[in-house]
Scaffold this motif. Structure first.
Motif, PDB file in Angstrom:
ATOM      1  N   THR A  85      -8.368   8.091  -7.341  1.00 30.97           N
ATOM      2  CA  THR A  85      -7.731   9.098  -6.499  1.00 30.97           C
ATOM      3  C   THR A  85      -6.878   8.428  -5.424  1.00 30.97           C
ATOM      4  N   TYR A  86      -7.436   7.438  -4.759  1.00 28.79           N
ATOM      5  CA  TYR A  86      -6.658   6.713  -3.749  1.00 28.79           C
ATOM      6  C   TYR A  86      -5.493   5.954  -4.394  1.00 28.79           C
ATOM      7  N   ALA A  87      -5.720   5.389  -5.570  1.00 29.57           N
ATOM      8  CA  ALA A  87      -4.675   4.602  -6.233  1.00 29.57           C
ATOM      9  C   ALA A  87      -3.466   5.450  -6.597  1.00 29.57           C
ATOM     10  N   VAL A  88      -3.702   6.688  -7.020  1.00 31.58           N
ATOM     11  CA  VAL A  88      -2.597   7.551  -7.445  1.00 31.58           C
ATOM     12  C   VAL A  88      -2.116   8.432  -6.297  1.00 31.58           C
ATOM     13  N   ASP A  89      -3.020   9.256  -5.749  1.00 34.55           N
ATOM     14  CA  ASP A  89      -2.614  10.282  -4.792  1.00 34.55           C
ATOM     15  C   ASP A  89      -2.168   9.708  -3.454  1.00 34.55           C
ATOM     16  N   ARG A  90      -2.629   8.517  -3.109  1.00 32.18           N
ATOM     17  CA  ARG A  90      -2.170   7.870  -1.871  1.00 32.18           C
ATOM     18  C   ARG A  90      -1.221   6.711  -2.154  1.00 32.18           C
ATOM     19  N   ASP A  91      -1.738   5.681  -2.832  1.00 34.76           N
ATOM     20  CA  ASP A  91      -0.982   4.433  -2.922  1.00 34.76           C
ATOM     21  C   ASP A  91       0.276   4.567  -3.774  1.00 34.76           C
ATOM     22  N   ALA A  92       0.153   5.156  -4.959  1.00 35.77           N
ATOM     23  CA  ALA A  92       1.336   5.317  -5.815  1.00 35.77           C
ATOM     24  C   ALA A  92       2.326   6.288  -5.186  1.00 35.77           C
ATOM     25  N   ALA A  93       1.819   7.339  -4.561  1.00 39.27           N
ATOM     26  CA  ALA A  93       2.714   8.283  -3.894  1.00 39.27           C
ATOM     27  C   ALA A  93       3.490   7.588  -2.775  1.00 39.27           C
ATOM     28  N   ILE A  94       2.803   6.783  -1.985  1.00 35.56           N
ATOM     29  CA  ILE A  94       3.479   6.064  -0.896  1.00 35.56           C
ATOM     30  C   ILE A  94       4.508   5.088  -1.457  1.00 35.56           C
ATOM     31  N   ARG A  95       4.171   4.378  -2.525  1.00 40.23           N
ATOM     32  CA  ARG A  95       5.157   3.468  -3.132  1.00 40.23           C
ATOM     33  C   ARG A  95       6.367   4.223  -3.650  1.00 40.23           C
ATOM     34  N   SER A  96       6.156   5.424  -4.198  1.00 39.63           N
ATOM     35  CA  SER A  96       7.294   6.188  -4.706  1.00 39.63           C
ATOM     36  C   SER A  96       8.205   6.635  -3.563  1.00 39.63           C
ATOM     37  N   ILE A  97       7.617   6.939  -2.419  1.00 39.11           N
ATOM     38  CA  ILE A  97       8.421   7.289  -1.237  1.00 39.11           C
ATOM     39  C   ILE A  97       9.234   6.079  -0.787  1.00 39.11           C
TER      40      ILE A  97
END
Length: 219
Positions: A85-97
């Protein structure tokens, strides 16, 4: 027309959105991880890209989003495993931003959830806390990014047919809304940047036409 990249392109909201956007003439690309999902995306009139956003680094994500006019984040780990959940919903989302910033893709629309705020009230020992915490972190990162952002925060998602109507800032427990209406809200936001950039819309099903609700919130 616009070139729109939808991250999480096989989600229920994303598939509905892809069809809406493709039918109105936008060039739409759905980012998917599973090649078995490509036909579902193609049937909407959108294109697809195979990419595992959980594993892509910033440079890879920058290449992924480059050349588009808009990024729509509609991905999620689906709950269950806190680490993922942290890997996708936080970390990947932040990298996409950060990738959108690096690629100068100015418009970014985040599909979040109605409770994504500092006082969300989810206790740390709840199995839902990692999701609440991850979404809040991603939303706050987007607000600070300098992009032309909009955060859409629907309540409990249903499979009901679309109504074309919503209620902003619904009371707790009255925030259910159909995925079809969420897709329609995303499409409406993309049509109306003047009323929606730099704004967070929390919404559920209601009686006000989507476009009217968005405009009234900005007035």
């Amino acid at each position: 027309m616009a070139r729109i990249l939808i991250i999480g392109g096989h989600g229920k909201v994303a598939l509905l959105l892809e069809r809406i956007l493709a039918e109105r003439g936008d060039t739409v690309t759905g980012v998917i991880r599973n090649p078995e999902h490509q036909d579902d995306v193609l049937e909407t009139g959108a294109q697809f890209l195979l990419a595992d956003i959980e594993k892509f680094d910033l440079d890879q994500l920058t290449n992924l989003v480059a050349g588009n006019d808009t990024v729509v984040w509609s991905a999620g780990a689906g709950g269950g495993d806190p680490e993922r959940t942290y890997a996708v919903d936080r970390d990947a989302a932040i990298r996409s931003i950060d990738a959108a910033v690096a690629a100068d893709v100015r418009r970014y629309v985040m599909v979040s959830w109605v409770g994504s705020k500092e006082d969300h009230g989810v206790p740390e020992d709840s199995s839902f806390f990692p999701y609440a915490d991850a979404k809040l972190a991603a939303d706050e990162h987007l607000r600070a990014s300098g992009l032309d952002w909009t955060i859409l925060a629907p309540g409990t998602l249903t499979l009901d047919p679309p109504t074309g109507r919503i209620a902003l800032d619904p009371a707790e427990g009255e925030d259910a809304v159909s995925r079809a209406d969420v897709a329609a809200v995303v499409a409406a936001v993309l049509d109306d940047p003047a009323s929606t950039i730099g704004r967070t819309f929390r919404f559920g099903a209601g009686d006000v036409a989507i476009e009217e609700a968005l405009r009234s919130a900005a007035s």
